[in-house]
Enzyme design. Structure first.
Site, mmCIF file in Angstrom:
data_model
loop_
_atom_site.group_PDB
_atom_site.id
_atom_site.type_symbol
_atom_site.label_atom_id
_atom_site.label_comp_id
_atom_site.label_asym_id
_atom_site.label_seq_id
_atom_site.Cartn_x
_atom_site.Cartn_y
_atom_site.Cartn_z
ATOM 1 N N LYS A 8 13.491 -6.517 -11.131
ATOM 2 C CA LYS A 8 12.581 -5.466 -11.598
ATOM 3 C C LYS A 8 11.171 -5.774 -11.098
ATOM 4 C CE LYS A 8 15.488 -4.982 -15.630
ATOM 5 N NZ LYS A 8 16.102 -6.282 -15.890
ATOM 6 N N TRP A 22 13.414 -0.838 -9.698
ATOM 7 C CA TRP A 22 14.547 -1.752 -9.606
ATOM 8 C C TRP A 22 14.936 -1.982 -8.159
ATOM 9 C CZ3 TRP A 22 18.709 -0.697 -13.921
ATOM 10 C CH2 TRP A 22 18.080 -0.826 -15.179
ATOM 11 N N THR A 72 37.630 -13.593 -20.223
ATOM 12 C CA THR A 72 36.557 -13.280 -19.278
ATOM 13 C C THR A 72 35.948 -14.603 -18.813
ATOM 14 O OG1 THR A 72 34.949 -13.203 -21.056
ATOM 15 C CG2 THR A 72 35.997 -11.125 -20.465
ATOM 16 N N GLU A 98 38.205 -6.715 -18.254
ATOM 17 C CA GLU A 98 38.387 -5.772 -19.362
ATOM 18 C C GLU A 98 39.034 -4.462 -18.941
ATOM 19 O OE1 GLU A 98 35.676 -7.554 -18.805
ATOM 20 O OE2 GLU A 98 34.603 -8.094 -20.638
HETATM 21 P P1 AMP Z 1 35.232 -10.077 -13.909
HETATM 22 O O1 AMP Z 1 35.618 -9.499 -15.191
HETATM 23 O O2 AMP Z 1 34.920 -11.533 -13.986
HETATM 24 O O3 AMP Z 1 36.220 -9.767 -12.830
HETATM 25 O O4 AMP Z 1 33.852 -9.401 -13.459
HETATM 26 C C1 AMP Z 1 33.661 -8.017 -13.437
HETATM 27 C C2 AMP Z 1 32.373 -7.703 -12.727
HETATM 28 O O5 AMP Z 1 32.460 -8.042 -11.350
HETATM 29 C C3 AMP Z 1 32.017 -6.232 -12.718
HETATM 30 O O6 AMP Z 1 31.433 -5.815 -13.922
HETATM 31 C C4 AMP Z 1 31.050 -6.172 -11.540
HETATM 32 O O7 AMP Z 1 29.755 -6.578 -11.898
HETATM 33 C C5 AMP Z 1 31.606 -7.190 -10.595
HETATM 34 N N1 AMP Z 1 32.385 -6.511 -9.548
HETATM 35 C C6 AMP Z 1 33.695 -6.289 -9.487
HETATM 36 N N2 AMP Z 1 34.038 -5.654 -8.359
HETATM 37 C C7 AMP Z 1 32.893 -5.447 -7.670
HETATM 38 C C8 AMP Z 1 32.577 -4.833 -6.420
HETATM 39 N N3 AMP Z 1 33.497 -4.319 -5.621
HETATM 40 N N4 AMP Z 1 31.265 -4.801 -6.064
HETATM 41 C C9 AMP Z 1 30.297 -5.328 -6.846
HETATM 42 N N5 AMP Z 1 30.545 -5.932 -8.023
HETATM 43 C C10 AMP Z 1 31.827 -5.990 -8.432
#
Ligand code: AMP
Length: 541
Positions: free
Chosen positions: A440, A445, A186, A330
């Site tokens: 917040k 929110w 991650t 994940e």
């Molecule tokens: P990562 O594991 O680094 O790809 O990050 C995952 C996170 O990216 C998710 O939990 C979301 O918060 C954000 N994310 C992924 N796709 C989107 C989307 N289409 N719109 C908004 N947030 C997104």
């Protein structure tokens, strides 16, 4: 219970490339190489070379279960690593070269990588951290003898030399489908990065889901160019999905600027592509500046961060369909994909755009729940929000090498995503925010994503971030941090005026700070922690 009487054929990624080599033998894989020229070969060639690589790994004494790192752009040799390493029962550990060098060293050591395959580009980076990588048995540069660099790294190996004398067929081991084949850490904006370990089964099932018509919609008549890097959640599964259906693959290497992408899109008649909004922002700016349009593109998948409606609209004007999708490292990553249903045919243009801006509806195979702080499901009415939980065969059940009970199990058996969302009766999910980014104000929110989407809808705005600043009366208040387009003289008042009528009065940002650029994470998302610091820190603008 009566057991089904069907053959138990394991779902292995190796069988995907075998299928492509047998039935799409002459379908091309085109790569812009780090060395410069465009390289072309076929699925049949890739299959032979993946087997040569598997033989080379065995000759180097690598064992099943070993983690083999890659530090590479999207290209054909990286594809060979995916299959040659994974098919051997080893783990192809893709590493994001945009991370800080110390994070890369941490990841290589934590995963206990035994070998590292690198593109030429990253040799200097490795020279800088070489002393810290004590567990590595060797580094392979993915190039030929003529291009091998002068380097202080001891015992550098040359990829093409390694493959040269190996036989083009390999006795692939009979693996259990739950054997690990890939690994990705991650991005770790808080704490150390954590390793997600994908299995053959999860990768196979995810690839099938990726091909579905309401997801990437891939077929043998498509030409697909993943802009999303192969070091970030397996380029959203495209290196497995494209050969599964026999789509032609085009790899952009490290050149992801508007001009370079446009050139490949047009020259190779690309029909499908995928990437984060930041990349498309740059492409759209380039297309506008050069008065160009995309002529062969059919669908662009956009995810990783919220896709602003204005971006969806711009691509639609070019006749390109936008698939807004949501996922995480994940979750392999695809979890939600946004395509309309038959009943949406009569929506007005504005309604259709509002729907398309949501993150999408669940892909079959991944289950979703939206719960309140006590773990109770909230109403599926499109307005009640709560924390997003997921589970499924393509969702991680724990992190590599982390033994303590997983902090993400708020409800046992469910993975807590860290996203705050709404879900409507049709299953469409809208991300309000990351839990840690939501603003917040006075107990209510405010969605930073909503504010950002409105701000970037203004023609004078190139990029915008909404962050919380501490406020004595309200707890927190929203402030916009904005990069203006080069020729724009946009003022604070002009920008704040566009919020009137679009959000409740108390959601309108208190202030606008104009900056020259915004910081991004290694995967191209706005780096909110640093942006908050820009606003509230001592060097606040
Ligand atoms: P990562 O594991 O680094 O790809 O990050 C995952 C996170 O990216 C998710 O939990 C979301 O918060 C954000 N994310 C992924 N796709 C989107 C989307 N289409 N719109 C908004 N947030 C997104």
């Amino acid at each position: 219970m009566l057991r089904g009487m069907m053959m138990n054929e394991p779902l292995l990624v190796t069988s995907i490339l075998r299928h492509a080599a047998l039935y799409h033998a002459d379908t091309e894989i085109v790569s812009r190489t780090t060395e410069g020229p465009i390289h072309r070969y076929t699925y049949a060639d890739a299959w032979v070379r993946a087997q040569k690589l598997a033989n080379a790994l065995a000759a180097l004494g690598m064992q099943p279960g070993d983690r083999i790192g890659t530090l590479a752009w999207n290209g054909y040799r990286h594809l060979e690593c995916y299959y040659g390493i994974g098919g051997s029962g080893m783990v192809c550990h893709t590493i994001n070269p945009r991370l800080f060098p110390e994070q890369i060293a941490y990841i290589v050591n934590h995963a206990e990588d035994r070998l590292l395959f690198t593109d030429l580009t990253f040799v200097p980076l490795l020279e800088g951290i070489a002393q810290e990588l004590s567990g590595l048995k060797g580094i392979v540069v993915m190039t030929d003898r003529a291009n091998m660099p002068e380097s202080t790294l001891p015992g550098l190996m040359c990829y093409e030399d390694l493959l040269a004398d190996q036989p083009g067929s390999f006795d692939w081991p009979d693996l259990d489908e739950n054997t690990a084949c890939g690994m990705c850490y991650t991005s770790g904006t808080t704490g150390n990065p954590k390793g997600v370990l994908y299995s053959h089964r999860s990768s196979y099932l995810h690839a099938m889901a990726a091909c579905m018509p309401d997801v990437f919609g891939l077929s043998a008549s498509d030409v697909v160019l993943p802009v999303v890097p192969m070091f970030h959640v397996n380029a959203w599964g495209i290196p497995y999905a494209a050969p599964m259906v026999g789509a032609k693959l085009v790899f952009p290497g490290g050149k992801l600027d508007g001009a370079s992408l446009y050139e490949l899109f047009e020259a190779e008649t690309v029909t499908n592509t995928a990437g984060v909004p930041t990349v498309w922002l740059a492409l759209l700016n380039w297309l506008d500046a050069n008065r160009k349009t995309l002529t062969s593109m059919r669908r662009i998948a956009i995810g990783g961060s919220a896709c602003p409606p204005v971006m969806i609209q711009r691509f639609r004007e070019m006749g390109v369909e936008v698939l807004h999708a949501w996922g995480m490292t994940e979750t392999s990553p695809l979890g939600l994909a946004n395509m309309p249903k038959s009943k949406h045919a009569g929506l007005s243009a504005d309604e259709a755009l509002a729907l398309a801006a949501k993150q999408g509806r669940p892909i079959c195979g991944v289950r979703f729940r939206v719960v309140d702080g006590s773990g109770n499901d909230v109403a599926r009415d499109g307005t009640s929000f709560g924390r997003l939980l997921v589970r499924g065969s393509t969702v991680c059940s724990g992190y590599f090498g982390v033994t303590e009970s997983p902090a993400h199990q708020m409800v046992p058996g469910w993975f807590e995503t860290g996203d705050v969302v709404t879900m409507d009766a049709d299953g469409y999910v809208q991300i309000v925010d990351r839990t840690k980014d939501v603003i917040k104000s006075g107990g209510e929110w405010i969605s930073s994503i909503d504010l950002e989407n409105i701000a970037v809808g203004h023609p004078g705005v190139q990029e915008a971030a909404a962050v919380a600043v501490p406020d004595e009366k309200w707890g927190e208040r929203p402030v916009l941090v904005v990069v203006r387009k080069p020729d724009s003289a946009l003022t604070r008042e002009e920008l704040l005026a566009v919020f009137e009528g679009k959000v409740a009065k108390w959601c309108i940002p208190d202030d606008v700070r104009f900056v020259d650029g915004l910081p991004h994470t290694a995967t191209g998302k706005l780096l909110k922690s640093e942006i908050r610091h820009m606003v509230t820190g001592p060097e606040g603008v």
